[in-house]
Design a protein around this motif. Structure first.
Motif, PDB file in Angstrom:
ATOM      1  N   ASN A 225       0.829  -1.201   0.000  1.00  0.00           N
ATOM      2  CA  ASN A 225       0.000   0.000   0.000  1.00  0.00           C
ATOM      3  C   ASN A 225       0.865   1.253   0.000  1.00  0.00           C
ATOM      4  OD1 ASN A 225      -2.327  -1.539   0.025  1.00  0.00           O
ATOM      5  ND2 ASN A 225      -2.634  -1.386   2.231  1.00  0.00           N
ATOM      6  N   ALA A 226       1.922   1.239   0.806  1.00  0.00           N
ATOM      7  CA  ALA A 226       2.816   2.399   0.852  1.00  0.00           C
ATOM      8  C   ALA A 226       3.494   2.615  -0.493  1.00  0.00           C
ATOM      9  CB  ALA A 226       3.856   2.203   1.953  1.00  0.00           C
ATOM     10  N   LEU A 227       3.859   1.516  -1.147  1.00  0.00           N
ATOM     11  CA  LEU A 227       4.484   1.592  -2.462  1.00  0.00           C
ATOM     12  C   LEU A 227       3.528   2.229  -3.464  1.00  0.00           C
ATOM     13  CD1 LEU A 227       7.108   0.778  -3.936  1.00  0.00           C
ATOM     14  CD2 LEU A 227       6.021  -1.408  -4.460  1.00  0.00           C
ATOM     15  N   ASN A 228       2.278   1.777  -3.452  1.00  0.00           N
ATOM     16  CA  ASN A 228       1.280   2.304  -4.388  1.00  0.00           C
ATOM     17  C   ASN A 228       0.922   3.757  -4.099  1.00  0.00           C
ATOM     18  OD1 ASN A 228       1.027  -0.070  -5.891  1.00  0.00           O
ATOM     19  ND2 ASN A 228      -0.535  -0.916  -4.540  1.00  0.00           N
ATOM     20  N   GLU A 229       1.011   4.137  -2.824  1.00  0.00           N
ATOM     21  CA  GLU A 229       0.644   5.502  -2.426  1.00  0.00           C
ATOM     22  C   GLU A 229       1.819   6.472  -2.490  1.00  0.00           C
ATOM     23  OE1 GLU A 229      -0.824   4.764   1.466  1.00  0.00           O
ATOM     24  OE2 GLU A 229      -2.619   3.695   0.758  1.00  0.00           O
ATOM     25  N   GLU A 233       8.746   6.835   2.955  1.00  0.00           N
ATOM     26  CA  GLU A 233       9.242   6.645   4.321  1.00  0.00           C
ATOM     27  C   GLU A 233       8.885   5.259   4.845  1.00  0.00           C
ATOM     28  OE1 GLU A 233       8.894   8.645   8.795  1.00  0.00           O
ATOM     29  OE2 GLU A 233       7.941   9.615   7.064  1.00  0.00           O
ATOM     30  N   VAL A 234       7.636   4.855   4.667  1.00  0.00           N
ATOM     31  CA  VAL A 234       7.191   3.532   5.133  1.00  0.00           C
ATOM     32  C   VAL A 234       7.841   2.436   4.301  1.00  0.00           C
ATOM     33  CG1 VAL A 234       5.213   1.982   5.375  1.00  0.00           C
ATOM     34  CG2 VAL A 234       5.014   4.377   6.087  1.00  0.00           C
ATOM     35  N   VAL A 235       7.895   2.625   2.990  1.00  0.00           N
ATOM     36  CA  VAL A 235       8.528   1.641   2.118  1.00  0.00           C
ATOM     37  C   VAL A 235       9.965   1.399   2.559  1.00  0.00           C
ATOM     38  CG1 VAL A 235       9.410   1.226  -0.209  1.00  0.00           C
ATOM     39  CG2 VAL A 235       7.078   2.064   0.099  1.00  0.00           C
ATOM     40  N   ASN A 236      10.707   2.477   2.794  1.00  0.00           N
ATOM     41  CA  ASN A 236      12.113   2.339   3.167  1.00  0.00           C
ATOM     42  C   ASN A 236      12.277   1.717   4.538  1.00  0.00           C
ATOM     43  OD1 ASN A 236      14.676   3.966   4.582  1.00  0.00           O
ATOM     44  ND2 ASN A 236      15.075   3.159   2.537  1.00  0.00           N
ATOM     45  N   ASP A 237      11.411   2.079   5.478  1.00  0.00           N
ATOM     46  CA  ASP A 237      11.523   1.539   6.829  1.00  0.00           C
ATOM     47  C   ASP A 237      11.291   0.033   6.841  1.00  0.00           C
ATOM     48  OD1 ASP A 237      11.675   2.476   9.808  1.00  0.00           O
ATOM     49  OD2 ASP A 237      10.044   1.015   9.751  1.00  0.00           O
ATOM     50  N   ILE A 238      10.248  -0.428   6.142  1.00  0.00           N
ATOM     51  CA  ILE A 238       9.974  -1.870   6.070  1.00  0.00           C
ATOM     52  C   ILE A 238      11.089  -2.574   5.306  1.00  0.00           C
ATOM     53  CG2 ILE A 238       8.402  -3.620   5.156  1.00  0.00           C
ATOM     54  CD1 ILE A 238       6.097  -1.698   5.681  1.00  0.00           C
ATOM     55  N   TYR A 239      11.549  -1.944   4.257  1.00  0.00           N
ATOM     56  CA  TYR A 239      12.600  -2.543   3.428  1.00  0.00           C
ATOM     57  C   TYR A 239      13.858  -2.826   4.253  1.00  0.00           C
ATOM     58  CZ  TYR A 239      14.839  -3.497  -1.079  1.00  0.00           C
ATOM     59  OH  TYR A 239      15.455  -4.116  -2.139  1.00  0.00           O
ATOM     60  N   VAL A 240      14.283  -1.798   5.004  1.00  0.00           N
ATOM     61  CA  VAL A 240      15.546  -1.900   5.742  1.00  0.00           C
ATOM     62  C   VAL A 240      15.419  -2.764   6.983  1.00  0.00           C
ATOM     63  CG1 VAL A 240      17.246  -0.575   7.066  1.00  0.00           C
ATOM     64  CG2 VAL A 240      16.417   0.294   4.860  1.00  0.00           C
ATOM     65  N   ASN A 241      14.296  -2.643   7.695  1.00  0.00           N
ATOM     66  CA  ASN A 241      14.169  -3.283   9.000  1.00  0.00           C
ATOM     67  C   ASN A 241      13.490  -4.645   8.991  1.00  0.00           C
ATOM     68  OD1 ASN A 241      15.236  -1.146  10.923  1.00  0.00           O
ATOM     69  ND2 ASN A 241      13.708   0.030   9.789  1.00  0.00           N
ATOM     70  N   VAL A 242      12.805  -4.991   7.889  1.00  0.00           N
ATOM     71  CA  VAL A 242      12.102  -6.277   7.816  1.00  0.00           C
ATOM     72  C   VAL A 242      12.586  -7.111   6.629  1.00  0.00           C
ATOM     73  CG1 VAL A 242       9.863  -7.450   7.710  1.00  0.00           C
ATOM     74  CG2 VAL A 242      10.057  -5.238   8.883  1.00  0.00           C
ATOM     75  N   LEU A 243      12.476  -6.549   5.444  1.00  0.00           N
ATOM     76  CA  LEU A 243      12.727  -7.327   4.232  1.00  0.00           C
ATOM     77  C   LEU A 243      14.191  -7.725   4.075  1.00  0.00           C
ATOM     78  CD1 LEU A 243      10.522  -5.320   1.679  1.00  0.00           C
ATOM     79  CD2 LEU A 243       9.854  -7.214   3.182  1.00  0.00           C
ATOM     80  N   LEU A 244      15.094  -6.782   4.201  1.00  0.00           N
ATOM     81  CA  LEU A 244      16.512  -7.092   4.003  1.00  0.00           C
ATOM     82  C   LEU A 244      17.044  -8.109   5.021  1.00  0.00           C
ATOM     83  CD1 LEU A 244      18.127  -3.684   2.964  1.00  0.00           C
ATOM     84  CD2 LEU A 244      17.566  -5.645   1.516  1.00  0.00           C
TER      85      LEU A 244
END
Length: 312
Positions: A225-229, A233-244
């Motif tokens: 949703n953050a990506l589409n919107e 900030e949310v995309v990067n936070d999830i990317y760095v702290n969860v996905l990677l």
């Protein structure tokens, strides 16, 4: 007139093949897995595909998994099956899927042979012409169609509704999307697709297969949703702290793309053992413990409203 059906965009659900201690399919665990994905808002169910260990299940197990998926979805979302192997086997699975009530199928790469484009065209043609079910091609490993081959197939078979990309050739993807456009739905099928989705979304891919949704779908949904919107900030936070951090574990062993899903599900309380069939291996203890810590920290950072798993 374009008579093709509309493919459900969004996050695509790929259930696992849960096994009991004796090694047989755990139907109840599979039911819970599928129902959970649907209740969490995933747009479709892809049963007995890569995450479902298509390569390792018997024909009887395949049928049972498809039957469970059809029963549990109960028309709430479309169901697609995995088909592949030699042409005869693939056609049999397509017809079985059709008989059981599936909405379509994903053609997995044929075994071993790295075919020429004409060979890939004939392989897909031989399978697709046998049914009116929706068909999705899969660019991965030894089965990567180029623009000319895809155009030939799409022009000949209106039942082809999408292409899933698992090879990451962005030059080719741009050629395909820019030329063929919305005639097909474009699906990001890269291992741990959230990792590459920021790039894929920019070139017209609106859907992706989510392994993480089997155990933390709310975070995958927040990310999408953050990506589409455009919420960077949310995309990067999830990317760095969860996905990677999760992806770091996934890349450490071959086959973890499958077994890490089950490990995450077990950590989250699903009735799924950390067991996979050869040649895949289960997640090692150190990696399992690290994943558990990552999930714990992720849930603290992004708490889920209702963590309880539905008992069917």
């Amino acid at each position: 007139m374009d008579t093709r059906k509309t493919f459900p965009r969004g996050i695509l659900g790929f259930p696992t093949a849960p096994f009991k201690e004796n090694g047989t399919i755990d139907e109840k665990a599979l039911e819970i897995n599928i129902d959970f994905l649907i209740n969490e808002g995933l747009s479709s169910i892809f049963i007995a595909c890569g995450s479902g260990e298509f390569h390792a299940i018997s024909r009887a197990e395949y049928q049972k998994m498809v039957e469970v998926a059809i029963k549990i979805t109960a028309g709430r979302v479309p169901v697609y099956t995995g088909v592949g192997g030699n042409i005869s086997d693939a056609v049999e699975l397509v017809k079985l899927s059709e008989d059981l009530g599936a909405d379509g199928y994903l053609i997995l790469p044929p075994y071993l042979i790295d075919g020429e484009q004409e060979g890939l065209y004939n392989y897909y043609k031989a399978i697709i012409k046998e049914s009116e079910l929706d068909a999705i091609l899969y660019n991965r490993d030894n089965a990567i169609v180029n623009l000319n081959t895809l155009q030939r197939l799409v022009n000949e078979f209106p039942q082809i509704v999408g292409l899933k990309d698992g090879c990451g050739n962005m030059e080719l993807n741009l050629e395909l999307v820019q030329t063929i456009g919305d005639r097909l739905e474009w699906l990001n099928g890269m291992p741990f697709a959230e990792i590459t989705m920021p790039a894929y979304a920019q070139i017209g891919f609106k859907s992706y297969s989510s392994a993480m949704s089997n155990y933390m779908p709310h975070i995958s949904r927040l990310f999408f949703n953050a990506l589409n919107e455009g919420n960077e900030e949310v995309v990067n936070d999830i990317y760095v702290n969860v996905l990677l951090p999760i992806n770091s574990i996934r890349k450490s062993r071959k086959g973890y793309a499958v077994s890490l899903i089950k490990a995450g599900m077990k950590i989250q309380g699903f009735p799924v053992e950390n067991s996979v069939r050869p040649p895949c291996i289960p997640v090692e203890e150190d990696h399992y413990n690290t994943l558990s810590k990552i999930i714990d920290e992720s849930l603290k950072r992004y708490p889920v409203e209702n963590k309880e798993i539905t008992k069917l």
